[in-house]
Scaffold this motif. Structure first.
Motif, PDB file in Angstrom:
ATOM      1  N   PRO A  38     -40.485 -37.861  12.416  1.00 49.46           N
ATOM      2  CA  PRO A  38     -40.432 -38.201  13.849  1.00 49.46           C
ATOM      3  C   PRO A  38     -39.508 -37.290  14.644  1.00 49.46           C
ATOM      4  N   GLY A  39     -38.428 -36.833  14.012  1.00 48.21           N
ATOM      5  CA  GLY A  39     -37.467 -36.012  14.736  1.00 48.21           C
ATOM      6  C   GLY A  39     -38.026 -34.691  15.202  1.00 48.21           C
ATOM      7  N   ARG A  40     -39.026 -34.156  14.477  1.00 50.53           N
ATOM      8  CA  ARG A  40     -39.566 -32.854  14.833  1.00 50.53           C
ATOM      9  C   ARG A  40     -40.408 -32.921  16.112  1.00 50.53           C
ATOM     10  N   ILE A  41     -41.316 -33.878  16.178  1.00 46.33           N
ATOM     11  CA  ILE A  41     -42.129 -34.005  17.392  1.00 46.33           C
ATOM     12  C   ILE A  41     -41.260 -34.470  18.557  1.00 46.33           C
ATOM     13  N   ALA A  42     -40.220 -35.275  18.258  1.00 44.57           N
ATOM     14  CA  ALA A  42     -39.295 -35.702  19.307  1.00 44.57           C
ATOM     15  C   ALA A  42     -38.533 -34.507  19.877  1.00 44.57           C
ATOM     16  N   ALA A  43     -38.161 -33.551  18.999  1.00 43.34           N
ATOM     17  CA  ALA A  43     -37.444 -32.364  19.468  1.00 43.34           C
ATOM     18  C   ALA A  43     -38.308 -31.549  20.410  1.00 43.34           C
ATOM     19  N   TYR A  44     -39.596 -31.422  20.077  1.00 41.33           N
ATOM     20  CA  TYR A  44     -40.509 -30.668  20.937  1.00 41.33           C
ATOM     21  C   TYR A  44     -40.652 -31.345  22.300  1.00 41.33           C
ATOM     22  N   LEU A  45     -40.977 -32.642  22.289  1.00 45.23           N
ATOM     23  CA  LEU A  45     -41.234 -33.344  23.543  1.00 45.23           C
ATOM     24  C   LEU A  45     -39.970 -33.456  24.392  1.00 45.23           C
ATOM     25  N   ALA A  46     -38.820 -33.648  23.744  1.00 46.75           N
ATOM     26  CA  ALA A  46     -37.565 -33.731  24.496  1.00 46.75           C
ATOM     27  C   ALA A  46     -37.260 -32.400  25.180  1.00 46.75           C
ATOM     28  N   THR A  47     -37.538 -31.295  24.483  1.00 47.06           N
ATOM     29  CA  THR A  47     -37.304 -29.979  25.077  1.00 47.06           C
ATOM     30  C   THR A  47     -38.185 -29.767  26.300  1.00 47.06           C
ATOM     31  N   VAL A  48     -39.454 -30.150  26.202  1.00 45.62           N
ATOM     32  CA  VAL A  48     -40.365 -30.027  27.342  1.00 45.62           C
ATOM     33  C   VAL A  48     -39.871 -30.873  28.516  1.00 45.62           C
ATOM     34  N   ALA A  49     -39.514 -32.131  28.232  1.00 47.48           N
ATOM     35  CA  ALA A  49     -39.080 -33.037  29.300  1.00 47.48           C
ATOM     36  C   ALA A  49     -37.799 -32.543  29.961  1.00 47.48           C
ATOM     37  N   VAL A  50     -36.832 -32.087  29.165  1.00 49.48           N
ATOM     38  CA  VAL A  50     -35.561 -31.614  29.715  1.00 49.48           C
ATOM     39  C   VAL A  50     -35.785 -30.349  30.550  1.00 49.48           C
ATOM     40  N   PHE A  51     -36.658 -29.467  30.076  1.00 53.56           N
ATOM     41  CA  PHE A  51     -36.948 -28.252  30.845  1.00 53.56           C
ATOM     42  C   PHE A  51     -37.501 -28.605  32.225  1.00 53.56           C
ATOM     43  N   TYR A  52     -38.495 -29.478  32.258  1.00 47.60           N
ATOM     44  CA  TYR A  52     -39.103 -29.815  33.547  1.00 47.60           C
ATOM     45  C   TYR A  52     -38.138 -30.602  34.436  1.00 47.60           C
ATOM     46  N   PHE A  53     -37.275 -31.398  33.831  1.00 42.43           N
ATOM     47  CA  PHE A  53     -36.273 -32.108  34.623  1.00 42.43           C
ATOM     48  C   PHE A  53     -35.316 -31.111  35.274  1.00 42.43           C
ATOM     49  N   CYS A  54     -34.809 -30.153  34.479  1.00 42.16           N
ATOM     50  CA  CYS A  54     -33.873 -29.164  35.022  1.00 42.16           C
ATOM     51  C   CYS A  54     -34.554 -28.290  36.067  1.00 42.16           C
ATOM     52  N   ALA A  55     -35.807 -27.897  35.800  1.00 45.25           N
ATOM     53  CA  ALA A  55     -36.539 -27.101  36.791  1.00 45.25           C
ATOM     54  C   ALA A  55     -36.730 -27.892  38.076  1.00 45.25           C
ATOM     55  N   GLY A  56     -37.025 -29.193  37.948  1.00 46.79           N
ATOM     56  CA  GLY A  56     -37.196 -30.037  39.126  1.00 46.79           C
ATOM     57  C   GLY A  56     -35.920 -30.162  39.935  1.00 46.79           C
ATOM     58  N   VAL A  57     -34.796 -30.301  39.240  1.00 44.25           N
ATOM     59  CA  VAL A  57     -33.510 -30.391  39.934  1.00 44.25           C
ATOM     60  C   VAL A  57     -33.235 -29.105  40.700  1.00 44.25           C
ATOM     61  N   LEU A  58     -33.443 -27.964  40.035  1.00 41.92           N
ATOM     62  CA  LEU A  58     -33.198 -26.680  40.702  1.00 41.92           C
ATOM     63  C   LEU A  58     -34.127 -26.475  41.888  1.00 41.92           C
ATOM     64  N   LEU A  59     -35.388 -26.831  41.721  1.00 43.30           N
ATOM     65  CA  LEU A  59     -36.344 -26.680  42.818  1.00 43.30           C
ATOM     66  C   LEU A  59     -36.006 -27.605  43.977  1.00 43.30           C
ATOM     67  N   THR A  60     -35.607 -28.825  43.653  1.00 48.20           N
ATOM     68  CA  THR A  60     -35.257 -29.787  44.699  1.00 48.20           C
ATOM     69  C   THR A  60     -34.040 -29.334  45.490  1.00 48.20           C
ATOM     70  N   LEU A  61     -33.025 -28.836  44.760  1.00 45.74           N
ATOM     71  CA  LEU A  61     -31.795 -28.414  45.429  1.00 45.74           C
ATOM     72  C   LEU A  61     -31.989 -27.127  46.220  1.00 45.74           C
ATOM     73  N   GLY A  62     -32.846 -26.234  45.701  1.00 47.62           N
ATOM     74  CA  GLY A  62     -32.969 -24.926  46.331  1.00 47.62           C
ATOM     75  C   GLY A  62     -34.291 -24.659  47.001  1.00 47.62           C
ATOM     76  N   ALA A  63     -35.093 -25.694  47.199  1.00 50.10           N
ATOM     77  CA  ALA A  63     -36.440 -25.469  47.738  1.00 50.10           C
ATOM     78  C   ALA A  63     -36.404 -24.796  49.108  1.00 50.10           C
ATOM     79  N   ASP A  64     -35.609 -25.320  50.008  1.00 54.23           N
ATOM     80  CA  ASP A  64     -35.558 -24.763  51.360  1.00 54.23           C
ATOM     81  C   ASP A  64     -35.047 -23.327  51.356  1.00 54.23           C
ATOM     82  N   ALA A  65     -33.968 -23.083  50.606  1.00 52.74           N
ATOM     83  CA  ALA A  65     -33.381 -21.739  50.572  1.00 52.74           C
ATOM     84  C   ALA A  65     -34.354 -20.730  49.971  1.00 52.74           C
TER      85      ALA A  65
END
Length: 237
Positions: A38-65
């Motif tokens: 279970p840890g292997r597929i969890a590592a993959y999915l967690a990485t995808v989710a964290v990437f999109y979360f961080c990208a969303g935060v950056l886009l939200t904060l810097g969208a206008d600029a």
């Protein structure tokens, strides 16, 4: 947050959950032979989710600029030069798609090196870092083309929810994006006999066509970019 916005975001996240990186690659990983750690597929999915979360935060904060800078840079370039560059980019993308498809043909019938890598990595004998790298690569390649995700980030940024609720909304969105893959992983762990046939059919199709589909997808993107540039040049001419 209004109910309409919540429903819209839920719908967009479910569309995003069917992408190559959020569903098709996980299905391929779930079909690795033997017991599924279970840890292997969890590592993959967690990485995808964290990437999109961080990208969303950056886009939200810097969208206008970012948008303001991009518009200013584009305004400084003559329209004909800008469209000619866009046309050249479209042609280059189309050429890349042909190269991807030609590579797929050359590899037909070759030994299943990728399948062996999957079996090794998912069995626990390989490093989990390889799965996380695969997740990051898939997310990086897809993020610019995932229009539902970009639309959702725009809706969240414009909703003026406050930074705490914005973060929670983005986290919930990313969780829903990976939810179908999580459900399939749980089914694979608890009821392998029931779901393996369906997963195998998807895997067989992916094994035969994944590289070609990537070529077709890239080619379609290139054609759209090129046609848009040609249409603009003709109208302006």
């Amino acid at each position: 947050m209004t109910p309409a916005l919540a429903l819209t975001l839920a719908g967009l996240s479910l569309i995003d959950s069917t992408s190559f990186g959020t569903l098709l690659i996980p299905i391929w990983l779930l079909l690795a032979p033997g017991r599924l750690p279970p840890g292997r597929i969890a590592a993959y999915l967690a990485t995808v989710a964290v990437f999109y979360f961080c990208a969303g935060v950056l886009l939200t904060l810097g969208a206008d600029a970012v948008l303001t800078t991009a518009r200013a840079a584009a305004a400084a370039v003559p329209p004909f030069t800008l469209k000619a560059g866009q046309l050249a980019l479209g042609i280059a993308i189309i050429a890349l798609s042909y190269w991807l498809e030609a590579r797929a043909r050359r590899r037909e019938g070759a030994p299943g090196k990728v399948q062996r890598w999957r079996a090794k990595t998912m069995s626990g004998s390989g490093g989990a870092g390889a799965l996380m790298s695969l997740a990051l690569l898939a997310a990086l390649l897809e993020v610019a083309t995932m229009l539902p995700y970009l639309a959702a980030v725009g809706l969240i940024a414009n909703a003026d929810l406050g930074w705490q609720f914005t973060g929670a909304t983005l986290a919930g969105y990313c969780l829903v994006m990976t939810l179908p893959a999580i459900v399939l992983a749980i089914a694979r762990l608890t009821a392998r006999q029931m779901v393996e046939s369906l997963l195998q059919q998807v895997n067989d199709w992916l094994t035969r066509n994944a590289a070609r589909v990537m070529g077709w997808t890239v080619g379609g993107l290139g054609i759209a970019v090129a046609l848009n540039a040609v249409a603009s040049l003709l109208l302006e001419g």
